[in-house]
Design a protein around this motif. Structure first.
Motif, PDB file in Angstrom:
ATOM      1  N   LYS A 150      40.839  62.904  -2.132  1.00  0.00           N
ATOM      2  CA  LYS A 150      40.384  61.748  -2.799  1.00  0.00           C
ATOM      3  C   LYS A 150      41.038  60.694  -2.845  1.00  0.00           C
ATOM      4  N   ARG A 151      42.505  60.767  -2.848  1.00  0.00           N
ATOM      5  CA  ARG A 151      43.373  59.791  -2.669  1.00  0.00           C
ATOM      6  C   ARG A 151      43.441  59.088  -1.300  1.00  0.00           C
ATOM      7  N   CYS A 152      43.267  60.205  -0.455  1.00  0.00           N
ATOM      8  CA  CYS A 152      43.178  59.493   1.052  1.00  0.00           C
ATOM      9  C   CYS A 152      41.789  58.732   1.112  1.00  0.00           C
ATOM     10  N   VAL A 153      40.819  59.095   0.650  1.00  0.00           N
ATOM     11  CA  VAL A 153      39.492  58.227   0.696  1.00  0.00           C
ATOM     12  C   VAL A 153      39.757  56.821   0.140  1.00  0.00           C
ATOM     13  N   GLU A 154      40.454  56.899  -1.229  1.00  0.00           N
ATOM     14  CA  GLU A 154      40.775  55.718  -1.705  1.00  0.00           C
ATOM     15  C   GLU A 154      41.472  54.722  -1.070  1.00  0.00           C
ATOM     16  N   SER A 155      42.530  55.206  -0.177  1.00  0.00           N
ATOM     17  CA  SER A 155      43.282  54.591   0.632  1.00  0.00           C
ATOM     18  C   SER A 155      42.737  54.227   1.685  1.00  0.00           C
ATOM     19  N   GLY A 156      41.564  54.542   2.182  1.00  0.00           N
ATOM     20  CA  GLY A 156      40.808  54.253   3.235  1.00  0.00           C
ATOM     21  C   GLY A 156      41.207  55.083   4.536  1.00  0.00           C
ATOM     22  N   GLU A 157      42.040  56.095   4.520  1.00  0.00           N
ATOM     23  CA  GLU A 157      42.633  56.866   5.764  1.00  0.00           C
ATOM     24  C   GLU A 157      41.417  57.825   6.221  1.00  0.00           C
ATOM     25  N   ILE A 158      40.379  58.332   5.247  1.00  0.00           N
ATOM     26  CA  ILE A 158      39.577  59.135   5.552  1.00  0.00           C
ATOM     27  C   ILE A 158      38.042  58.444   4.873  1.00  0.00           C
ATOM     28  N   SER A 159      36.907  59.014   5.148  1.00  0.00           N
ATOM     29  CA  SER A 159      35.678  58.768   4.765  1.00  0.00           C
ATOM     30  C   SER A 159      34.919  59.873   4.346  1.00  0.00           C
ATOM     31  N   MET A 160      34.785  60.330   3.234  1.00  0.00           N
ATOM     32  CA  MET A 160      34.186  61.754   2.770  1.00  0.00           C
ATOM     33  C   MET A 160      33.482  61.374   1.394  1.00  0.00           C
ATOM     34  N   THR A 161      32.473  62.371   1.182  1.00  0.00           N
ATOM     35  CA  THR A 161      31.712  62.356  -0.085  1.00  0.00           C
ATOM     36  C   THR A 161      32.264  63.399  -0.845  1.00  0.00           C
ATOM     37  N   ASP A 162      32.103  63.369  -2.208  1.00  0.00           N
ATOM     38  CA  ASP A 162      32.676  64.457  -3.145  1.00  0.00           C
ATOM     39  C   ASP A 162      32.361  65.946  -2.592  1.00  0.00           C
ATOM     40  N   LYS A 163      31.151  66.038  -2.257  1.00  0.00           N
ATOM     41  CA  LYS A 163      30.610  67.464  -1.801  1.00  0.00           C
ATOM     42  C   LYS A 163      31.653  67.779  -0.567  1.00  0.00           C
ATOM     43  N   GLN A 164      31.693  66.910   0.268  1.00  0.00           N
ATOM     44  CA  GLN A 164      32.484  67.228   1.602  1.00  0.00           C
ATOM     45  C   GLN A 164      33.714  67.559   0.961  1.00  0.00           C
ATOM     46  N   ILE A 165      34.669  66.716   0.149  1.00  0.00           N
ATOM     47  CA  ILE A 165      35.868  66.930  -0.163  1.00  0.00           C
ATOM     48  C   ILE A 165      36.127  68.200  -0.753  1.00  0.00           C
ATOM     49  N   HIS A 166      35.107  68.796  -1.657  1.00  0.00           N
ATOM     50  CA  HIS A 166      35.040  70.054  -2.448  1.00  0.00           C
ATOM     51  C   HIS A 166      35.078  71.129  -1.256  1.00  0.00           C
ATOM     52  N   LEU A 167      34.257  71.061  -0.381  1.00  0.00           N
ATOM     53  CA  LEU A 167      34.155  72.159   0.628  1.00  0.00           C
ATOM     54  C   LEU A 167      35.328  72.018   1.419  1.00  0.00           C
ATOM     55  N   ALA A 168      35.831  70.923   1.744  1.00  0.00           N
ATOM     56  CA  ALA A 168      37.129  70.907   2.717  1.00  0.00           C
ATOM     57  C   ALA A 168      38.275  71.399   2.073  1.00  0.00           C
ATOM     58  N   ALA A 169      38.496  71.305   0.603  1.00  0.00           N
ATOM     59  CA  ALA A 169      39.531  71.630  -0.192  1.00  0.00           C
ATOM     60  C   ALA A 169      39.359  73.201  -0.417  1.00  0.00           C
ATOM     61  N   ASN A 170      38.464  73.699  -0.446  1.00  0.00           N
ATOM     62  CA  ASN A 170      38.311  75.268  -0.396  1.00  0.00           C
ATOM     63  C   ASN A 170      38.533  75.655   1.093  1.00  0.00           C
ATOM     64  N   SER A 171      38.125  75.212   2.054  1.00  0.00           N
ATOM     65  CA  SER A 171      38.455  75.593   3.255  1.00  0.00           C
ATOM     66  C   SER A 171      39.866  75.680   3.636  1.00  0.00           C
ATOM     67  N   LEU A 172      40.608  74.799   3.183  1.00  0.00           N
ATOM     68  CA  LEU A 172      42.096  74.646   3.248  1.00  0.00           C
ATOM     69  C   LEU A 172      42.727  75.846   2.593  1.00  0.00           C
ATOM     70  N   VAL A 173      42.194  76.165   1.242  1.00  0.00           N
ATOM     71  CA  VAL A 173      42.864  77.311   0.634  1.00  0.00           C
ATOM     72  C   VAL A 173      42.774  78.787   1.367  1.00  0.00           C
ATOM     73  N   VAL A 174      41.411  78.661   2.000  1.00  0.00           N
ATOM     74  CA  VAL A 174      41.054  79.928   2.668  1.00  0.00           C
ATOM     75  C   VAL A 174      41.917  80.063   3.978  1.00  0.00           C
ATOM     76  N   GLN A 175      42.079  78.971   4.637  1.00  0.00           N
ATOM     77  CA  GLN A 175      42.976  78.850   5.915  1.00  0.00           C
ATOM     78  C   GLN A 175      44.470  79.479   5.559  1.00  0.00           C
ATOM     79  N   GLY A 176      44.696  79.099   4.367  1.00  0.00           N
ATOM     80  CA  GLY A 176      46.207  79.659   3.946  1.00  0.00           C
ATOM     81  C   GLY A 176      46.084  80.952   3.862  1.00  0.00           C
ATOM     82  N   GLN A 177      45.143  81.480   2.888  1.00  0.00           N
ATOM     83  CA  GLN A 177      45.008  82.842   2.671  1.00  0.00           C
ATOM     84  C   GLN A 177      44.771  83.602   3.998  1.00  0.00           C
TER      85      GLN A 177
END
Length: 210
Positions: A150-177
């Motif tokens: 969300k901070r990256c969205v605020e800074s203009g680095e990326i453009s994502m909706t809240d739902k996209q952010i939620h799914l992307a964050a879950n994907s990152l956790v799973v990638q690590g696991q």
């Protein structure tokens, strides 16, 4: 939104909090080794006590059941994982910060492969209350990545909706696991550094495509 759950209390007849912390840490380390060798169900409380370095009588001064030990193991795993992640300071909300946080998380996973494998294999043996609490810790890990995205969205680095952010964050956790659960196969072709670099590049390329 992070789901909250009340932390279950493991009863002890000992009143000294420092001594409780020391003994339970010994118990956790002994149980991790034992559960890795035999599994939770085959391990006995007497064997857990021996692995921890004290008697079965002493063990029961600090816990009531074998399930209490499993809960303490799971709680300790998430505590150490979150301790490092939560200390990561989000500043400008840049892609480089995101890369650094992913790297930190993946290195943390690599240092806890045995612990995470045990936890995910045996969590079903916990009470429903303990399961809810343990799962809430995973939601906190996801929320940590959500905040940075969300901070990256605020800074203009990326453009994502809240739902996209939620799914992307879950994907990152799973990638690590996935490194923990599939390291036995992945390490034949990839070092940890290579795995981190490839997964991070694929992830960032994906979110930039939104």
């Amino acid at each position: 939104m992070t789901e909250k759950s009340t932390r279950p209390q493991v009863q002890s007849t000992v009143k000294d909090e420092n001594l409780i912390a020391i003994r339970r840490e010994q118990m956790i380390q002994g149980a991790i080794k034992l559960f890795k060798e035999k599994g939770f169900h085959r391990a006995t409380t007497r064997e857990i006590a021996k692995a921890a370095g004290f008697s079965i009588g002493t063990l029961y001064e600090y816990i009531r059941t074998k399930e209490d030990v499993l809960y303490l193991v799971c709680d300790s795993i998430y505590h150490h994982a979150m301790e490092r992640l939560s200390s990561f300071e989000i500043k400008a909300g840049t892609i480089e910060e995101l890369r650094a946080m992913i790297r930190e998380y993946f290195f943390q996973i690599d240092s806890m492969v045995d612990e995470l494998t045990i936890m995910y294999q045996e969590t079903k043996s916990l009470s429903r209350e303990a399961q809810r609490y343990v799962f809430s810790k995973e939601f906190e890990m996801v929320a940590t990545f959500e905040r940075l995205l969300k901070r990256c969205v605020e800074s203009g680095e990326i453009s994502m909706t809240d739902k996209q952010i939620h799914l992307a964050a879950n994907s990152l956790v799973v990638q690590g696991q996935s490194w923990a659960f599939r390291k036995w196969a992945l390490h034949r072709q990839h070092t940890l550094g290579e795995y981190i670099e490839i997964q991070t590049t694929l992830f960032i390329s994906g979110i930039k495509g939104f």
